[in-house]
Design an enzyme around this catalytic site. Structure first.
Site, PDB file in Angstrom:
ATOM      1  N   CYS A 161     -16.669   1.125   0.936  1.00  0.00           N
ATOM      2  CA  CYS A 161     -15.486   0.260   1.119  1.00  0.00           C
ATOM      3  C   CYS A 161     -14.983   0.268   2.550  1.00  0.00           C
ATOM      4  O   CYS A 161     -14.252  -0.647   2.939  1.00  0.00           O
ATOM      5  CB  CYS A 161     -14.386   0.673   0.150  1.00  0.00           C
ATOM      6  SG  CYS A 161     -13.822   2.359   0.416  1.00  0.00           S
ATOM      7  N   GLN A 192      -9.942  -4.054  -3.422  1.00  0.00           N
ATOM      8  CA  GLN A 192     -11.262  -3.667  -2.929  1.00  0.00           C
ATOM      9  C   GLN A 192     -12.315  -3.913  -4.010  1.00  0.00           C
ATOM     10  O   GLN A 192     -13.371  -4.504  -3.762  1.00  0.00           O
ATOM     11  CB  GLN A 192     -11.236  -2.168  -2.564  1.00  0.00           C
ATOM     12  CG  GLN A 192     -12.570  -1.627  -2.105  1.00  0.00           C
ATOM     13  CD  GLN A 192     -12.986  -2.193  -0.767  1.00  0.00           C
ATOM     14  OE1 GLN A 192     -12.225  -2.151   0.176  1.00  0.00           O
ATOM     15  NE2 GLN A 192     -14.187  -2.735  -0.671  1.00  0.00           N
ATOM     16  N   HIS A 220      -7.475   1.056  -6.202  1.00  0.00           N
ATOM     17  CA  HIS A 220      -7.649   0.115  -5.086  1.00  0.00           C
ATOM     18  C   HIS A 220      -8.282  -1.167  -5.643  1.00  0.00           C
ATOM     19  O   HIS A 220      -9.419  -1.506  -5.358  1.00  0.00           O
ATOM     20  CB  HIS A 220      -8.524   0.750  -4.008  1.00  0.00           C
ATOM     21  CG  HIS A 220      -8.458   0.050  -2.683  1.00  0.00           C
ATOM     22  ND1 HIS A 220      -7.634  -1.040  -2.449  1.00  0.00           N
ATOM     23  CD2 HIS A 220      -9.107   0.289  -1.514  1.00  0.00           C
ATOM     24  CE1 HIS A 220      -7.788  -1.441  -1.202  1.00  0.00           C
ATOM     25  NE2 HIS A 220      -8.668  -0.649  -0.600  1.00  0.00           N
ATOM     26  N   ARG A 265       0.886  -1.174   0.000  1.00  0.00           N
ATOM     27  CA  ARG A 265       0.000   0.000   0.000  1.00  0.00           C
ATOM     28  C   ARG A 265       0.917   1.216   0.000  1.00  0.00           C
ATOM     29  O   ARG A 265       1.706   1.387   0.933  1.00  0.00           O
ATOM     30  CB  ARG A 265      -0.905  -0.011   1.227  1.00  0.00           C
ATOM     31  CG  ARG A 265      -1.658   1.299   1.408  1.00  0.00           C
ATOM     32  CD  ARG A 265      -2.767   1.218   2.425  1.00  0.00           C
ATOM     33  NE  ARG A 265      -3.875   0.431   1.905  1.00  0.00           N
ATOM     34  CZ  ARG A 265      -5.069   0.364   2.480  1.00  0.00           C
ATOM     35  NH1 ARG A 265      -5.317   1.046   3.593  1.00  0.00           N
ATOM     36  NH2 ARG A 265      -6.030  -0.376   1.952  1.00  0.00           N
ATOM     37  N   ARG A 324     -13.875  -9.236   1.530  1.00  0.00           N
ATOM     38  CA  ARG A 324     -12.454  -8.958   1.282  1.00  0.00           C
ATOM     39  C   ARG A 324     -11.622 -10.211   1.571  1.00  0.00           C
ATOM     40  O   ARG A 324     -10.712 -10.543   0.828  1.00  0.00           O
ATOM     41  CB  ARG A 324     -11.953  -7.805   2.177  1.00  0.00           C
ATOM     42  CG  ARG A 324     -12.478  -6.422   1.850  1.00  0.00           C
ATOM     43  CD  ARG A 324     -12.038  -5.908   0.503  1.00  0.00           C
ATOM     44  NE  ARG A 324     -10.598  -5.820   0.340  1.00  0.00           N
ATOM     45  CZ  ARG A 324      -9.836  -4.791   0.704  1.00  0.00           C
ATOM     46  NH1 ARG A 324     -10.390  -3.727   1.248  1.00  0.00           N
ATOM     47  NH2 ARG A 324      -8.526  -4.792   0.475  1.00  0.00           N
ATOM     48  N   ASP A 350     -17.578   6.587  -0.796  1.00  0.00           N
ATOM     49  CA  ASP A 350     -16.301   6.458  -0.079  1.00  0.00           C
ATOM     50  C   ASP A 350     -16.013   7.809   0.579  1.00  0.00           C
ATOM     51  O   ASP A 350     -16.723   8.802   0.310  1.00  0.00           O
ATOM     52  CB  ASP A 350     -15.198   6.056  -1.088  1.00  0.00           C
ATOM     53  CG  ASP A 350     -13.839   5.821  -0.418  1.00  0.00           C
ATOM     54  OD1 ASP A 350     -13.790   5.616   0.812  1.00  0.00           O
ATOM     55  OD2 ASP A 350     -12.810   5.854  -1.138  1.00  0.00           O
TER      56      ASP A 350
END
Ligand code: CP
Ligand code: NVA
Length: 297
Positions: free
Chosen positions: A256, A124, A121, A94, A284, A216
């Site tokens: 998310c 996700q 992302h 990340r 996830r 988000d």
């Protein structure tokens, strides 16, 4: 997202379905494999779901604390990748800048998974596509609205939806639309898949025809210096009861996470009967396993 072909994306979603149905069949599938995890930004879901996925698949995950490595003292990301990839089977990263991920991948002998960058992302969104598939039994022709900041999650959603034949409508304030490059890529892909790709500014149109409404945060990691300005600009783009009332009674709500309750989404909506955010978060774990199996199985 575009490092995957449409067929590969489909097969990861199918594999996620099988893993979720019978996780016991996947024990030891990554026996003795090691995932290195490098996080330049905080994470709850990505870090823990990948770590648990590796443990449940019979392998190991090692979380690298950057400040305890020579990266913190100036060793380049390229040199670090050359070394770390000789110790491990896969690297999850990340990063603050997408460029860092590219340097990692270029210099690594093992696969590198994007655990979020400023631009995308994908882990996700792959998981979210599975969540939508789980609800609808298919993806083609589903209508999804994304309301809010045209950020990393939105960019990956644009590509993932276009690849899957989902019609995506992004509703963002002027100046906060998703990256041009992502919109153009999505439009190009949609020529093959028949998906409809739209970017608009009017929040009153968010609920029209939506099977799913997704939001988000307004201030992503790295955007903190713009917080005050953004909180003002985004007020009209809150996912609240008024918007949900305008949608079909079956319209599902996605986020998310982490959520900033009272900002981009209200308590009533995230905790309401249409919300699927907790299933979305659970998925996830299942989707991460499918991504790991594809990368190092
Ligand atoms: N959605 C998501 O990636 O959450 P984390 O930042 O907690 O990993
Ligand atoms: N857009 C958010 C996603 C967090 C999972 C961020 O980048 O902070």
């Amino acid at each position: 997202m575009n490092d995957l072909s449409i067929g590969e994306l489909e097969s990861i979603i199918r594999e996620t379905e099988r893993i979720k149905a019978k996780p016991e069949n996947y024990k030891n599938r990554l026996k003795d494999k090691i995932l290195l995890m490098l996080f330049e930004k905080p994470s709850t879901r990505t870090r823990i779901s990948f770590e648990i996925a590796m443990i449940q698949l019979g392998g190991n995950a090692i979380d690298i604390d950057e400040s305890m490595t020579q990266l913190g003292r100036g060793e380049t990301i390229g040199d670090s990748a050359r070394v770390l990839s000789r110790y491990s089977d896969c690297i999850l990263a990340r990063v603050k800048k997408h460029e860092t991920l590219k340097k990692l991948a270029k210099n690594s002998k093992v696969p590198v998974i994007n655990g979020l960058s400023d631009l995308e992302h994908p882990c996700q969104v792959i998981s979210d596509l599975f969540t939508i598939y789980e609800v609808e039994g298919g993806l083609k022709g589903v209508n999804l609205t994304y309301i809010g900041d045209g950020n990393n999650v939105c960019n990956s959603l644009l590509l993932g939806c276009a690849m899957s034949g989902i019609n995506i409508k992004v509703v963002s304030p002027e100046g906060y639309e998703p990256g041009r490059e992502f919109v153009e890529k999505a439009l190009n892909i949609s020529k093959k898949t028949g998906s409809k790709v739209e970017v608009i500014n009017d929040p009153k149109k968010a609920a029209i025809n939506a099977d799913f409404i997704y939001t988000d945060v307004w201030v992503s990691m790295g955007d903190e210096s713009e917080e005050k300005k953004r909180l003002g600009i985004f007020q009209a783009y809150q996912l609240n009861e008024e918007i949900v009332k305008l949608a079909d009674s079956n319209c599902r709500i996605m986020h998310c996470l982490p959520a900033h309750r009272g900002l981009e989404i209200t308590n009533g909506v995230i905790d309401g009967k249409n919300s699927i955010v907790w299933d979305q978060a659970e998925n996830r774990l299942h989707a991460q396993k499918a991504i790991l199996l594809r990368s190092l199985g």
